[in-house]
Scaffold this active site. Structure first.
Site, PDB file in Angstrom:
ATOM      1  CB  SER A  47      13.362 -25.827 -11.073  1.00  0.00           C
ATOM      2  OG  SER A  47      13.882 -27.031 -10.746  1.00  0.00           O
ATOM      3  CG  ASN A  95       9.210 -36.523  -5.171  1.00  0.00           C
ATOM      4  OD1 ASN A  95       9.706 -35.790  -6.234  1.00  0.00           O
ATOM      5  ND2 ASN A  95       8.222 -37.698  -5.330  1.00  0.00           N
ATOM      6  CG  HIS A 111     -12.884   8.643  12.020  1.00  0.00           C
ATOM      7  ND1 HIS A 111     -13.349   7.605  11.384  1.00  0.00           N
ATOM      8  CD2 HIS A 111     -12.750   8.350  13.386  1.00  0.00           C
ATOM      9  CE1 HIS A 111     -13.990   7.101  12.410  1.00  0.00           C
ATOM     10  NE2 HIS A 111     -13.716   7.448  13.564  1.00  0.00           N
ATOM     11  CB  SER A 129      11.042  15.900  -9.247  1.00  0.00           C
ATOM     12  OG  SER A 129      10.187  16.246 -10.674  1.00  0.00           O
ATOM     13  CE  LYS A 188       7.274  16.413  -5.174  1.00  0.00           C
ATOM     14  NZ  LYS A 188       6.636  15.941  -6.250  1.00  0.00           N
ATOM     15  CG  ASN A 229       9.435  13.000  -4.899  1.00  0.00           C
ATOM     16  OD1 ASN A 229       8.533  13.946  -4.499  1.00  0.00           O
ATOM     17  ND2 ASN A 229       9.654  13.086  -6.044  1.00  0.00           N
ATOM     18  CD  GLU A 274       6.587   8.111  -2.827  1.00  0.00           C
ATOM     19  OE1 GLU A 274       5.706   8.273  -3.884  1.00  0.00           O
ATOM     20  OE2 GLU A 274       7.595   8.861  -2.765  1.00  0.00           O
TER      21      GLU A 274
HETATM   22  N1  ARG Z   1      12.659 -29.507  -9.013  1.00  0.00           N
HETATM   23  C1  ARG Z   1      11.803 -30.431  -8.474  1.00  0.00           C
HETATM   24  C2  ARG Z   1      11.064 -29.323  -7.681  1.00  0.00           C
HETATM   25  O1  ARG Z   1      11.276 -28.502  -7.429  1.00  0.00           O
HETATM   26  C3  ARG Z   1      12.372 -31.190  -7.743  1.00  0.00           C
HETATM   27  C4  ARG Z   1      11.403 -32.431  -7.301  1.00  0.00           C
HETATM   28  C5  ARG Z   1      11.376 -33.252  -8.639  1.00  0.00           C
HETATM   29  N2  ARG Z   1      10.728 -34.482  -8.415  1.00  0.00           N
HETATM   30  C6  ARG Z   1      10.015 -35.194  -9.251  1.00  0.00           C
HETATM   31  N3  ARG Z   1       9.542 -36.123  -9.128  1.00  0.00           N
HETATM   32  N4  ARG Z   1       9.943 -34.601 -10.731  1.00  0.00           N
HETATM   33  O2  ARG Z   1       9.967 -29.790  -7.237  1.00  0.00           O
END
Ligand code: ARG
Length: 476
Positions: free
Chosen positions: A36, A123, A169, A290, A296, A298, A303
């Site tokens: 991630s 976590n 309306h 445009s 135009k 716009n 939008e």
């Molecule tokens: N990158 C993980 C997330 O965004 C962090 C927590 C990962 N914990 C684990 N036990 N794999 O949730």
């Protein structure tokens, strides 16, 4: 992510912090698939802040030595500076922001770095980081929202007596003032501000110390870390702490309502800037042309804001769907909370910024609005109310005015353009005092109660709205 950071992502297989029980290297695709860091590196400030609080608590609880704590503090400060300089090689092999920073710390300070994770898990770490991040961004969004509301309220005060047709309306209904319309927008945004404040208050609880799911065997002080991080209190339940993403969903719901409101305002601006309505002019800097039609201009900004509301709604549904099947406690699914949440934050901030810049610059075309209000029998209800004041039951008055309008449609005349004799042919109780009632000014002035469109009321409402904005906390 900046190009520089992307380039700095290295794929070399650094030893995993969790590698002890594994006997082969992670599959290269799985490594990328499960990482991630590409998107969660934006949490680096909050991650470092959380680690500093955790390390201070470990030291004060006698779990780390003063020398360890000092080394960690210095090491994390150096890492923060390196990231902000763009001088940090993010590694996909190290999965996420948390392990990247921890590994770099250990490289820099040795053994003390390896002790930082005592009594904590990624976590509770990630739950803490995301709460801290969202809390900061809610504050930023509230500031943009306030800036937009100030623009609306200032414009409303200036235009408190500017007459335009009000619609139901999308058909001409009754005359209103432009200021009244702008303050209706402001009310929507006032509720949005309240929702963000509610969300902020509920999220401001510290998950740190929940560790993986059950808490930890060390004598930690969760009240200390909560207060060091500006949280109101430690969370009550460790399982809930690592699995709860309600705060992200609540935020996305509030963001979806904000962008829905901006989308409705956009729709009106798009209509009003059309040649057919021609009620307002947007400065050129908020429009584009445009490539084929030279005439135009716009209204791209409204939008696009209208369009972007769709993606924020999508993020809300994505997060609800992400959570609905998850057993307690943490699951890897939760890693998927970040991209929708971050994009919802970015999008709502950009949309608010565009509107806050644009609203003070819109120019109402007062003559066109006034003329439009004169057409479409906008004062028909006023005539009915007049007849009621002369003793006619409301349903009969409605019928009489309906006939007069029918005559107006056939002859191309507005009610105020008919002669007294013409009007009296529909109801003999009509006198020449009727013309005061049929004017647009008479019509709006008559709605003179709190929440009504009378200019005096709009002026007072704008003052109250400005006072509410003044009472909010200051923005940086
Ligand atoms: N990158 C993980 C997330 O965004 C962090 C927590 C990962 N914990 C684990 N036990 N794999 O949730």
């Amino acid at each position: 992510m900046s190009e520089q950071n992307k380039a700095a992502l290295s794929d070399d297989s650094t030893i995993k912090p969790w590698g002890g029980r594994f006997s082969e290297a992670t599959d290269a695709f799985v490594e990328r698939f499960t990482a991630s860091v590409v998107f969660d590196q934006r949490l680096y400030r909050q991650d470092i802040r959380g680690s500093l609080a955790h390390a201070e608590m470990l030291y004060r609880a006698g779990i780390l030595t003063e020398a360890d704590w000092t080394a960690i503090r210095q090491g994390l400060a150096d890492i923060l500076a390196a990231i902000e300089r763009g001088d940090f090689a993010w590694s996909v092999a190290l999965e996420d922001v948390h392990m990247n920073i921890e590994a770099r710390l250990t490289d820099a300070i040795g053994i003390a770095g390896k002790k930082l994770h005592t009594g904590r898990s990624r976590n509770d770490q990630v739950a803490t980081d995301v709460r801290l991040y969202l809390r900061d961004e809610i504050d930023n969004i509230c500031c943009e929202l306030t800036r937009l509301q100030r623009g609306l309220v200032t414009l409303a005060a200036r235009e408190h007596a500017t007459i335009m047709p009000g619609f139901t309306h999308l058909q001409t209904a009754q005359p209103i003032t432009f200021g009244h319309h702008l303050l209706a927008w402001n009310e929507m945004l006032e509720r949005d501000y309240g929702r963000l404040a509610d969300c902020r208050a509920r999220l401001n609880v510290s998950p740190l110390g929940a560790a993986a799911l059950a808490g930890t065997t060390y004598p930690i002080d969760r009240h200390l870390t909560a207060s060091l991080l500006g949280f109101d209190r430690p969370s009550e339940n460790s399982l809930d702490s690592v699995s709860d993403r309600d705060f992200a969903i609540e935020f996305c719901a509030a963001a979806a309502l904000i962008t829905t409101h901006l989308s409705r305002m956009s729709e009106e601006l798009v209509l009003w800037t059309s040649a057919q309505f021609n009620f307002v002019q947007l400065p050129d800097r908020f429009c584009t042309g445009s490539s084929i039609m030279p005439q135009k201009k716009n209204p791209d900004v409204p939008e696009l804001v209208r369009g972007k509301s769709g993606r924020v709604n999508g993020h809300l549904i994505a997060l609800l769907t992400l959570m609905k099947g998850q057993p307690l406690a943490y699951n890897k699914d939760n890693q998927e909370d970040k991209e929708p949440l971050f994009d919802a934050i970015d999008t709502v901030k950009d949309c608010l910024r565009a509107f806050a810049d644009m609203i003070p610059a819109i120019e109402p075309k007062k003559d066109v609005m006034y003329e439009a209000a004169r057409r479409g029998f906008a004062t028909a209800t006023d005539l009915a109310d007049y007849l009621v004041r002369k003793g006619v039951p409301f349903r009969d008055a409605h019928e009489i005015v309906g006939k007069a309008v029918g005559h107006g449609v056939a002859t191309g005349k507005d009610l105020a353009e008919m002669s007294l004799d013409e009007l009296r042919s529909f109801g003999s109780m009509i006198d020449d005092d009727v013309f005061a009632v049929l004017t647009l000014e008479g019509s709006v002035n008559a709605r003179n109660h709190i929440g009504g469109t009378a200019p005096a009321q709009v002026k007072a409402a704008a003052e109250r709205a400005a006072a509410r904005l003044d009472a909010r906390g200051k923005c940086a």
